[in-house]
Design a protein around this motif. Sequence first.
Motif, PDB file in Angstrom:
ATOM      1  N   ILE A 163       0.918  -1.340   0.054  1.00 13.97           N
ATOM      2  CA  ILE A 163      -0.015   0.004  -0.034  1.00 13.97           C
ATOM      3  C   ILE A 163       0.899   1.205  -0.067  1.00 13.97           C
ATOM      4  O   ILE A 163       2.047   1.123   0.552  1.00 13.97           O
ATOM      5  CB  ILE A 163      -0.889  -0.051   1.247  1.00 13.97           C
ATOM      6  CG1 ILE A 163      -0.159   0.007   2.583  1.00 13.97           C
ATOM      7  CG2 ILE A 163      -2.165  -1.053   1.152  1.00 13.97           C
ATOM      8  CD1 ILE A 163      -0.779   0.192   3.954  1.00 13.97           C
ATOM      9  N   GLN A 164       0.410   2.304  -0.635  1.00 15.48           N
ATOM     10  CA  GLN A 164       1.146   3.368  -0.462  1.00 15.48           C
ATOM     11  C   GLN A 164       0.369   4.760  -0.750  1.00 15.48           C
ATOM     12  O   GLN A 164      -0.673   4.665  -1.204  1.00 15.48           O
ATOM     13  CB  GLN A 164       2.334   3.441  -1.499  1.00 15.48           C
ATOM     14  CG  GLN A 164       1.796   3.606  -3.126  1.00 15.48           C
ATOM     15  CD  GLN A 164       2.826   3.595  -4.226  1.00 15.48           C
ATOM     16  OE1 GLN A 164       3.745   2.648  -4.256  1.00 15.48           O
ATOM     17  NE2 GLN A 164       3.111   4.668  -4.883  1.00 15.48           N
ATOM     18  N   THR A 165       0.645   5.954  -0.348  1.00 11.69           N
ATOM     19  CA  THR A 165       0.144   7.247  -0.399  1.00 11.69           C
ATOM     20  C   THR A 165       0.753   7.701  -1.931  1.00 11.69           C
ATOM     21  O   THR A 165       1.406   7.180  -2.473  1.00 11.69           O
ATOM     22  CB  THR A 165       0.458   7.994   0.890  1.00 11.69           C
ATOM     23  OG1 THR A 165       1.674   8.293   0.655  1.00 11.69           O
ATOM     24  CG2 THR A 165      -0.080   7.467   1.882  1.00 11.69           C
ATOM     25  N   ASN A 166       0.160   9.034  -2.177  1.00 16.92           N
ATOM     26  CA  ASN A 166       0.165   9.698  -3.386  1.00 16.92           C
ATOM     27  C   ASN A 166       1.944  10.366  -3.229  1.00 16.92           C
ATOM     28  O   ASN A 166       1.978  11.250  -2.418  1.00 16.92           O
ATOM     29  CB  ASN A 166      -0.581  10.587  -3.581  1.00 16.92           C
ATOM     30  CG  ASN A 166      -0.413  11.250  -5.103  1.00 16.92           C
ATOM     31  OD1 ASN A 166       0.613  11.329  -5.870  1.00 16.92           O
ATOM     32  ND2 ASN A 166      -1.580  11.734  -5.637  1.00 16.92           N
ATOM     33  N   ARG A 167       2.754   9.716  -4.002  1.00 18.72           N
ATOM     34  CA  ARG A 167       3.983  10.279  -4.024  1.00 18.72           C
ATOM     35  C   ARG A 167       4.209  11.918  -4.565  1.00 18.72           C
ATOM     36  O   ARG A 167       5.298  12.411  -4.396  1.00 18.72           O
ATOM     37  CB  ARG A 167       4.854   9.326  -4.985  1.00 18.72           C
ATOM     38  CG  ARG A 167       4.783   9.335  -6.285  1.00 18.72           C
ATOM     39  CD  ARG A 167       5.709   8.517  -7.118  1.00 18.72           C
ATOM     40  NE  ARG A 167       5.593   7.217  -6.656  1.00 18.72           N
ATOM     41  CZ  ARG A 167       6.506   6.179  -7.025  1.00 18.72           C
ATOM     42  NH1 ARG A 167       7.498   6.669  -7.624  1.00 18.72           N
ATOM     43  NH2 ARG A 167       6.332   4.756  -6.716  1.00 18.72           N
ATOM     44  N   HIS A 168       3.135  12.197  -5.095  1.00 21.61           N
ATOM     45  CA  HIS A 168       3.142  13.267  -5.888  1.00 21.61           C
ATOM     46  C   HIS A 168       2.709  14.368  -4.746  1.00 21.61           C
ATOM     47  O   HIS A 168       2.417  15.650  -5.033  1.00 21.61           O
ATOM     48  CB  HIS A 168       2.514  13.539  -7.068  1.00 21.61           C
ATOM     49  CG  HIS A 168       3.055  12.850  -8.001  1.00 21.61           C
ATOM     50  ND1 HIS A 168       4.368  12.911  -8.601  1.00 21.61           N
ATOM     51  CD2 HIS A 168       2.557  11.516  -8.506  1.00 21.61           C
ATOM     52  CE1 HIS A 168       4.598  11.798  -9.563  1.00 21.61           C
ATOM     53  NE2 HIS A 168       3.325  11.011  -9.704  1.00 21.61           N
ATOM     54  N   LYS A 169       2.254  14.046  -3.679  1.00 21.21           N
ATOM     55  CA  LYS A 169       1.509  14.932  -2.729  1.00 21.21           C
ATOM     56  C   LYS A 169       1.661  14.337  -1.384  1.00 21.21           C
ATOM     57  O   LYS A 169       1.111  14.044  -0.372  1.00 21.21           O
ATOM     58  CB  LYS A 169      -0.062  14.752  -2.716  1.00 21.21           C
ATOM     59  CG  LYS A 169      -0.948  15.356  -4.045  1.00 21.21           C
ATOM     60  CD  LYS A 169      -2.398  15.169  -3.996  1.00 21.21           C
ATOM     61  CE  LYS A 169      -2.939  15.623  -5.309  1.00 21.21           C
ATOM     62  NZ  LYS A 169      -4.351  15.546  -5.072  1.00 21.21           N
ATOM     63  N   ARG A 170       3.030  14.740  -1.102  1.00 23.16           N
ATOM     64  CA  ARG A 170       3.872  14.446   0.263  1.00 23.16           C
ATOM     65  C   ARG A 170       3.241  15.139   1.182  1.00 23.16           C
ATOM     66  O   ARG A 170       3.640  14.932   2.488  1.00 23.16           O
ATOM     67  CB  ARG A 170       5.271  14.222  -0.096  1.00 23.16           C
ATOM     68  CG  ARG A 170       5.616  13.320  -1.141  1.00 23.16           C
ATOM     69  CD  ARG A 170       6.922  12.442  -0.846  1.00 23.16           C
ATOM     70  NE  ARG A 170       7.316  11.494  -1.863  1.00 23.16           N
ATOM     71  CZ  ARG A 170       8.310  10.765  -1.986  1.00 23.16           C
ATOM     72  NH1 ARG A 170       9.061  10.595  -0.858  1.00 23.16           N
ATOM     73  NH2 ARG A 170       8.573   9.717  -2.780  1.00 23.16           N
ATOM     74  N   ASP A 171       2.875  16.407   0.943  1.00 22.90           N
ATOM     75  CA  ASP A 171       2.363  17.185   1.780  1.00 22.90           C
ATOM     76  C   ASP A 171       1.237  16.513   2.784  1.00 22.90           C
ATOM     77  O   ASP A 171       1.173  16.911   4.172  1.00 22.90           O
ATOM     78  CB  ASP A 171       1.757  18.581   1.492  1.00 22.90           C
ATOM     79  CG  ASP A 171       2.866  19.508   0.784  1.00 22.90           C
ATOM     80  OD1 ASP A 171       4.179  19.101   1.068  1.00 22.90           O
ATOM     81  OD2 ASP A 171       2.717  20.299   0.079  1.00 22.90           O
ATOM     82  N   ASP A 172       0.394  15.678   2.140  1.00 21.35           N
ATOM     83  CA  ASP A 172      -0.325  14.904   2.928  1.00 21.35           C
ATOM     84  C   ASP A 172       0.004  13.778   3.750  1.00 21.35           C
ATOM     85  O   ASP A 172      -0.632  13.031   4.468  1.00 21.35           O
ATOM     86  CB  ASP A 172      -1.630  14.382   1.826  1.00 21.35           C
ATOM     87  CG  ASP A 172      -2.127  15.348   1.220  1.00 21.35           C
ATOM     88  OD1 ASP A 172      -2.440  16.443   1.751  1.00 21.35           O
ATOM     89  OD2 ASP A 172      -2.813  15.147   0.102  1.00 21.35           O
ATOM     90  N   GLY A 173       1.286  13.718   3.460  1.00 20.53           N
ATOM     91  CA  GLY A 173       2.235  12.438   4.554  1.00 20.53           C
ATOM     92  C   GLY A 173       2.379  11.516   3.543  1.00 20.53           C
ATOM     93  O   GLY A 173       1.435  11.110   2.596  1.00 20.53           O
ATOM     94  N   TRP A 174       3.574  10.869   3.587  1.00 18.46           N
ATOM     95  CA  TRP A 174       4.135   9.858   2.689  1.00 18.46           C
ATOM     96  C   TRP A 174       4.419   8.443   3.500  1.00 18.46           C
ATOM     97  O   TRP A 174       4.764   8.589   4.589  1.00 18.46           O
ATOM     98  CB  TRP A 174       5.421  10.276   2.051  1.00 18.46           C
ATOM     99  CG  TRP A 174       6.287   9.224   1.398  1.00 18.46           C
ATOM    100  CD1 TRP A 174       7.319   8.517   1.857  1.00 18.46           C
ATOM    101  CD2 TRP A 174       5.809   8.473   0.224  1.00 18.46           C
ATOM    102  NE1 TRP A 174       7.516   7.509   1.328  1.00 18.46           N
ATOM    103  CE2 TRP A 174       6.756   7.492  -0.070  1.00 18.46           C
ATOM    104  CE3 TRP A 174       4.808   8.615  -0.803  1.00 18.46           C
ATOM    105  CZ2 TRP A 174       6.761   6.485  -1.088  1.00 18.46           C
ATOM    106  CZ3 TRP A 174       4.703   7.869  -1.645  1.00 18.46           C
ATOM    107  CH2 TRP A 174       5.407   6.686  -1.993  1.00 18.46           C
TER     108      TRP A 174
END
Length: 293
Positions: A163-174
Motif C-alpha cells: 500500500i502507498q500514499t500519493n508520491r506527488h502529494k507528500r504534504d498529505d504525508g508519505w
Amino acid sequence: MKRREYVPYFWGPTKTIAKLANGLAKDRPELEGLCDLTDPQARQRFYRNVSVGEVWGVGRRLLPKLHYAGIRTIEQFVEAKPAHIRKIMAVTGLRLQAELQGESCIQISEIAEARKGMACTRSFGRPITTYEDMHEAITGFATRAAEKLRAEGLDAAHIAVFIQTNRHKRDDGWYANQFSISCEPTNDTFTICRHASRLLKQIWLKGYRYAKAGVMLNDLAPHRQQSTLFSMTSTKPAHENLLAAMDGINQKFGSGTLFPLSAGIKRDWKPRQAMLSAHYTTRLEEIMEAQAW
C-alpha cells in the motif's frame, strides 16, 4: 464532440522501431492510427522532433542522464558516438541505438517464457482512508489475481501486499510499505484472500490517504506440481468445482459478476480507469467505426 478512436496499426524493421511506431499511432490523432516507420526517411522526420524518452527502454532514471549529456531527441540519440551512449546506458544503450538505426538486435520470441510472477495493482479513484475500504480493495485484487492463476493453470507459493500514499502529494504525508509470506502452492481464491488479509494487517497505518495498493504473486509453478517432498496441499474436488463454477460464471456474464463478499459491493474507492480501452465487441455505443475512401 466525441473523440474518434482508432485501433493502431504500425510497422517497423526492428522491435524498438515498431514499439515507437505503436506509441506514435496511439498518441497522434493526425496519423489516424497508422504509423509506418519502415522507410529511413520517414523515421528521420519523426526522430528529429520526438523526445528520446519515447523510446522503449529509456525510463525516468536514464532520461535525466541523457538530457545532461545534451541528448534530448531520438535523432541526437541515434547520431551520438557509441562510446558516449555506452558510458551512459552500457550495452543496453548500444542495442537500442542500433535498433533505432534499423539493425535488429532484440529478437522476437515466438514462444512466451513461463511466467515467474503476476500482480494486480491499481490506483484509486479517490484516496482510501479507512481499513474497511482498503480491505475490500486488497480482497478484490487477490480475487482477480487468483482468477488469472487458474486461467493459466498455475499455483503461487509467495504472496505480497503493498500500500502507498500519493508520491506527488507528500504534504498529505508519505507512507509506503510491503509485506510478504511464502505458503503452500495454491490458486484458491479464498486461501489467497486470507493470506492477503493477514498481510494487510501487518502494514496498515491509520491516518494516511492511500492512493495505490496491490497484490503480487510469485514463485509460480504448474497447478498441482508437488513443491516439496512433504507437501501436504490437497484441494477437495468439491472446492475445485466451486472455483470452476465461479470462473465459468464470470467468463459468461462478465468479470466481477461473482466474487467473495469481503471484496465489497459498493466499492466507492473504484480504481482509476481514465485510459480504459473501449468495449468494441460488447457495447453497441462503443462499436468500432470504419471509413472507406
